[in-house]
Design a protein around this motif. Structure first.
Motif, PDB file in Angstrom:
ATOM      1  N   ARG A 270      -3.387  95.127  12.005  1.00 51.34           N
ATOM      2  CA  ARG A 270      -4.186  96.345  12.017  1.00 51.34           C
ATOM      3  C   ARG A 270      -3.369  97.475  12.642  1.00 51.34           C
ATOM      4  O   ARG A 270      -2.693  97.277  13.657  1.00 51.34           O
ATOM      5  CB  ARG A 270      -5.452  96.135  12.827  1.00 51.34           C
ATOM      6  CG  ARG A 270      -6.612  95.590  12.033  1.00 51.34           C
ATOM      7  CD  ARG A 270      -7.205  96.666  11.125  1.00 51.34           C
ATOM      8  NE  ARG A 270      -8.451  96.228  10.517  1.00 51.34           N
ATOM      9  CZ  ARG A 270      -9.137  96.959   9.669  1.00 51.34           C
ATOM     10  NH1 ARG A 270      -8.695  98.150   9.308  1.00 51.34           N
ATOM     11  NH2 ARG A 270     -10.258  96.513   9.151  1.00 51.34           N
ATOM     12  N   ASP A 271      -3.429  98.655  12.039  1.00 50.18           N
ATOM     13  CA  ASP A 271      -2.632  99.770  12.530  1.00 50.18           C
ATOM     14  C   ASP A 271      -3.427 101.060  12.396  1.00 50.18           C
ATOM     15  O   ASP A 271      -4.042 101.301  11.349  1.00 50.18           O
ATOM     16  CB  ASP A 271      -1.333  99.870  11.724  1.00 50.18           C
ATOM     17  CG  ASP A 271      -0.396 100.931  12.265  1.00 50.18           C
ATOM     18  OD1 ASP A 271       0.208 100.706  13.328  1.00 50.18           O
ATOM     19  OD2 ASP A 271      -0.274 102.002  11.625  1.00 50.18           O
ATOM     20  N   PRO A 272      -3.451 101.910  13.439  1.00 50.65           N
ATOM     21  CA  PRO A 272      -4.245 103.143  13.362  1.00 50.65           C
ATOM     22  C   PRO A 272      -3.675 104.187  12.415  1.00 50.65           C
ATOM     23  O   PRO A 272      -4.387 105.106  12.008  1.00 50.65           O
ATOM     24  CB  PRO A 272      -4.230 103.654  14.813  1.00 50.65           C
ATOM     25  CG  PRO A 272      -2.981 103.086  15.408  1.00 50.65           C
ATOM     26  CD  PRO A 272      -2.821 101.743  14.762  1.00 50.65           C
TER      27      PRO A 272
ATOM     28  N   HIS B 284      -1.455 103.372   9.442  1.00 44.65           N
ATOM     29  CA  HIS B 284      -1.351 102.888   8.057  1.00 44.65           C
ATOM     30  C   HIS B 284      -2.483 101.931   7.682  1.00 44.65           C
ATOM     31  O   HIS B 284      -2.441 101.344   6.600  1.00 44.65           O
ATOM     32  CB  HIS B 284       0.002 102.193   7.851  1.00 44.65           C
ATOM     33  CG  HIS B 284       1.173 103.040   8.250  1.00 44.65           C
ATOM     34  ND1 HIS B 284       1.475 104.225   7.623  1.00 44.65           N
ATOM     35  CD2 HIS B 284       2.095 102.886   9.244  1.00 44.65           C
ATOM     36  CE1 HIS B 284       2.543 104.769   8.211  1.00 44.65           C
ATOM     37  NE2 HIS B 284       2.938 103.975   9.188  1.00 44.65           N
ATOM     38  N   ASN B 285      -3.439 101.771   8.541  1.00 46.37           N
ATOM     39  CA  ASN B 285      -4.578 100.871   8.347  1.00 46.37           C
ATOM     40  C   ASN B 285      -4.148  99.410   8.446  1.00 46.37           C
ATOM     41  O   ASN B 285      -4.574  98.694   9.349  1.00 46.37           O
ATOM     42  CB  ASN B 285      -5.289 101.145   7.019  1.00 46.37           C
ATOM     43  CG  ASN B 285      -6.654 100.471   6.930  1.00 46.37           C
ATOM     44  OD1 ASN B 285      -7.220 100.095   7.955  1.00 46.37           O
ATOM     45  ND2 ASN B 285      -7.170 100.313   5.727  1.00 46.37           N
ATOM     46  N   PHE B 286      -3.286  98.971   7.537  1.00 49.23           N
ATOM     47  CA  PHE B 286      -2.747  97.616   7.592  1.00 49.23           C
ATOM     48  C   PHE B 286      -1.222  97.654   7.472  1.00 49.23           C
ATOM     49  O   PHE B 286      -0.667  98.444   6.707  1.00 49.23           O
ATOM     50  CB  PHE B 286      -3.290  96.741   6.465  1.00 49.23           C
ATOM     51  CG  PHE B 286      -4.740  96.358   6.618  1.00 49.23           C
ATOM     52  CD1 PHE B 286      -5.141  95.494   7.621  1.00 49.23           C
ATOM     53  CD2 PHE B 286      -5.694  96.871   5.755  1.00 49.23           C
ATOM     54  CE1 PHE B 286      -6.476  95.137   7.769  1.00 49.23           C
ATOM     55  CE2 PHE B 286      -7.026  96.520   5.891  1.00 49.23           C
ATOM     56  CZ  PHE B 286      -7.428  95.654   6.905  1.00 49.23           C
TER      57      PHE B 286
END
Length: 448
Positions: free
Chosen positions: A13-15, A17-19
């Motif tokens: 999970r990444d703020p 790139h989303n994933f």
């Protein structure tokens, strides 16, 4: 060449790139190495969180973010540009993007400036040395570590790969601008990355963009320019960096002086920091043991050190009491020696309580083959097949092309402005305050 796919794709999970999509076993294995996991303990923006309190993100997050952008680009190239893009370059591109910052030291660029290290050289050493990273890369093929290292060194034979990792629009810059803007809570670094990636194209000589993406790339260049002026050059962050540099300079001085004492006092640096100050080349193993947490622990201890300068600087750093500053201009520059003397007269050692600090960046430039480090310019493909350079198409970019952003500042103790007139050295403080009020430029930033 071993290029093993993961049966079930893993995601982080990444703020931004989303994933983060992990599809290759070698990428997952590299992320799990001790050398890469160390990046969790190195902040992306060093001590910038002393100004923008949300800026606690790490080099780890940035590195996997750069990898994810590279993954999206190579996937797009594989699908649409197989005539000019070799899909065999995919893995070396992804690995180079992931590892491009693995050699960064504690507090990043502050560490490099003080100890004369080069994070790109150390990155290559990690890739080629006796490390877990090298072991994993060598399992792909015997020459694979050298290929990745040559991408970092910008000597790799394929210019498309090199420019994706290091150019004026690369995966590194695109991720750190978006990530730094998000975590600092600013809007300056935001740009339309989806449009940029969709209009990016491989060419026989490198990377170019379809003309339809011109305004998105223009916005990216201007956003980067604004981030440097408003965030990366922030005077308060630099005042904290000056404190950090002076703390470590004082430690080095005390440590080296202890060699001449009948009973050397070296325990105050401990076994992790001692190799830094032993005046001999720093071994890679010793370098990799250092991170932000190590230094913060020792600075906490140094608050109680018997040396009054080291103790005071450490307290100022941890208590967020940065040095104040004024801009160095043609008017103020001739008087800096006098200001240093006033600081000295007030009881502050100017070697540790003043500094002249430069912040420099060249936001954009076209290709100049005769300069020491020529930049790969941003080119666009027109409908007729010709190429045009960005500043030929954008009046905004043309206005900043080749023009360096330079902010030079003189730093001094805040007390020089706040001491009451009836205290000791009142005349010295009055003289200093009078000069500052008449000549100082207040910071252009609202943040304190």
């Amino acid at each position: 060449m071993l290029d093993k796919k993961i049966t079930n794709e893993k995601v982080l999970r990444d703020p931004i790139h989303n994933f983060i999509h992990i599809q290759d076993q070698v990428i997952l294995d590299l992320i799990n190495t001790p050398e890469f996991q160390r990046l969790r303990r190195v902040k992306q923006l060093g001590i910038t969180s002393s100004v923008f309190h949300g800026a606690e993100h790490s080099r780890f997050g940035h590195s996997v973010g750069a990898y994810e952008i590279a993954r999206q680009i190579t996937e797009h190239f594989d699908q649409y540009y197989g005539d000019v893009w070799d899909s065999n370059e995919r893995l070396v591109t992804l690995v180079a993007a992931l590892l491009h910052d693995v050699g960064h030291g504690a507090f990043s660029h502050t560490f490099e400036h003080l100890f004369g290290t080069d994070h790109e050289a150390i990155t290559r050493e990690i890739i080629m040395g006796d490390t877990a990273v090298h072991t994993i890369l060598a399992q792909v093929s015997t020459d694979f570590p050298n290929k990745v290292a040559s991408v970092i060194a910008k000597t790799y034979e394929n210019p498309q790969v090199v420019q994706l990792i290091s150019s004026q629009v690369d995966v590194d810059r695109m991720d750190y601008l978006l990530r730094d803007a998000y975590f600092t809570g600013t809007k300056y670094g935001e740009f339309d990355i989806d449009r940029i990636l969709r209009t990016m194209r491989p060419t026989p000589t490198g990377i170019a963009f379809d003309i339809a993406g011109m305004h998105a790339v223009e916005d990216y260049v201007v956003s980067r320019y604004q981030m440097y002026l408003q965030v990366y050059f922030h005077p308060v962050s630099r005042g904290m960096e000056v404190l950090l540099e002076h703390i470590l300079t004082r430690v080095r001085e005390l440590y080296q002086a202890s060699h001449h004492n009948p009973v050397p006092e070296k325990d105050f640096v401990g076994p992790l920091l001692a190799p830094l100050f032993d005046e001999k080349p720093l071994e890679l193993d010793d370098y990799l043991k250092l991170d932000d947490n190590v230094f913060m622990t020792y600075i906490n201890i140094w608050q109680s050190h018997p040396d009054p300068i080291l103790s005071d600087l450490s307290q100022r750093f941890l208590g967020r009491r940065p040095l104040k500053s004024i801009a160095i201009t043609n008017e103020t520059a001739p008087l800096l020696g006098e200001l240093e003397q006033l600081v000295d007269n007030a009881g502050f050692n100017p070697d540790y309580y003043t500094a002249r600090n430069d912040a420099y960046d060249l936001p954009y430039d076209d290709y100049k083959p005769n300069v020491a480090k020529p930049r790969t310019q941003i080119d666009f493909l027109l409908a007729d097949g010709t190429h045009r350079e960005l500043s030929d198409l954008s009046t905004l970019v043309a206005a900043i092309k080749g023009k360096a952003s330079l902010d030079q500042r003189f730093f001094f103790p805040k007390e020089m402005l706040n001491i009451e007139p009836d205290e000791l050295f009142a005349d010295t403080f009055k003289t200093f305050r009078s000069f500052i009020r008449n000549n100082a430029l207040t910071t252009p930033n609202p943040e304190t």
